[in-house]
Design a protein around this motif. Sequence first.
Motif, PDB file in Angstrom:
ATOM      1  N   THR A  36     -26.708   2.280   9.772  1.00 59.60           N
ATOM      2  CA  THR A  36     -26.213   2.095   8.404  1.00 59.60           C
ATOM      3  C   THR A  36     -26.075   3.453   7.716  1.00 59.60           C
ATOM      4  O   THR A  36     -26.990   4.272   7.783  1.00 59.60           O
ATOM      5  N   PRO A  37     -24.939   3.718   7.059  1.00 62.37           N
ATOM      6  CA  PRO A  37     -24.773   5.000   6.359  1.00 62.37           C
ATOM      7  C   PRO A  37     -25.668   5.058   5.114  1.00 62.37           C
ATOM      8  O   PRO A  37     -25.308   4.566   4.047  1.00 62.37           O
ATOM      9  N   LYS A  38     -26.833   5.651   5.282  1.00 66.56           N
ATOM     10  CA  LYS A  38     -27.828   5.680   4.207  1.00 66.56           C
ATOM     11  C   LYS A  38     -27.366   6.498   3.009  1.00 66.56           C
ATOM     12  O   LYS A  38     -27.692   6.164   1.866  1.00 66.56           O
ATOM     13  N   THR A  39     -26.604   7.548   3.242  1.00 66.85           N
ATOM     14  CA  THR A  39     -26.119   8.344   2.108  1.00 66.85           C
ATOM     15  C   THR A  39     -25.159   7.524   1.238  1.00 66.85           C
ATOM     16  O   THR A  39     -25.144   7.689   0.020  1.00 66.85           O
ATOM     17  N   LEU A  40     -24.382   6.629   1.848  1.00 64.06           N
ATOM     18  CA  LEU A  40     -23.508   5.755   1.061  1.00 64.06           C
ATOM     19  C   LEU A  40     -24.340   4.816   0.195  1.00 64.06           C
ATOM     20  O   LEU A  40     -24.031   4.609  -0.985  1.00 64.06           O
ATOM     21  N   VAL A  77     -27.387   5.352  -0.917  1.00 60.73           N
ATOM     22  CA  VAL A  77     -28.003   6.155  -1.983  1.00 60.73           C
ATOM     23  C   VAL A  77     -26.974   6.465  -3.067  1.00 60.73           C
ATOM     24  O   VAL A  77     -27.273   6.372  -4.263  1.00 60.73           O
ATOM     25  N   PHE A  78     -25.763   6.806  -2.661  1.00 62.92           N
ATOM     26  CA  PHE A  78     -24.705   7.093  -3.638  1.00 62.92           C
ATOM     27  C   PHE A  78     -24.405   5.876  -4.503  1.00 62.92           C
ATOM     28  O   PHE A  78     -24.284   5.981  -5.724  1.00 62.92           O
ATOM     29  N   THR A 114     -15.693  -0.149  -1.906  1.00 57.58           N
ATOM     30  CA  THR A 114     -16.650  -0.148  -0.803  1.00 57.58           C
ATOM     31  C   THR A 114     -16.571  -1.446  -0.009  1.00 57.58           C
ATOM     32  O   THR A 114     -16.660  -1.437   1.227  1.00 57.58           O
TER      33      THR A 114
END
Length: 198
Positions: A76-80, A82-83, A111
């Motif tokens: 899973t894209p964790k930075t996405l 968090v953003f 998204t």
Amino acid sequence: MTSPTPALGARIRAARAVTGTGESVFAAVLLFTLFAGEFWRDFISWPGYFVLAAVLAVGSAILVVRSRPAFRWRTTPKTLLVFLALAVLSIAWSAYPGASALGVLAQLLTTIGGLFLGLRLSTAGLLNALGNAFRWILGLSLLFEFVVAVFVRQPVLPSRRSRPSRPGNCPRRSTGAATCCSTAVLSRASSGTATCWP
């Protein structure tokens, strides 16, 4: 000499195997809307565009949920995430909470569309949908410029903006199709730029 029909049939079967026909059409419309939103805003107005965006987001969400994707925390894209969390939280300290909420809503809808494209389409299916969307964008743009240059023969303003007060006074920033240069537009339209200023 072989006939082109079997090759075409094989290509159609391969395209359907990559992604369902309905999903590939939906993906092309979604990408067309993402890349050429101005077309929809000028064609069906802002309220119509908001309805279209909501329909596309709901359709994307339904298609993603129906596919029941396997959730893997490791990929899973964790930075996405968090953003998105930061964007939602930023409404609390924003000086313009209404505008910020609209911006966050637009981000969340985009998204959802991106999740559909990433989870439901293979690389070949995504490239196919992108190719279809860009062909429609370029084709409609050239057709519009051709019709304006040949038949209308004057600047065309988007429907949501007011016309200039004096004839010939065509504001650069608000012109949808600027055919102020008559014949030069036709030669420029074929090169893909299709805008000519006096």
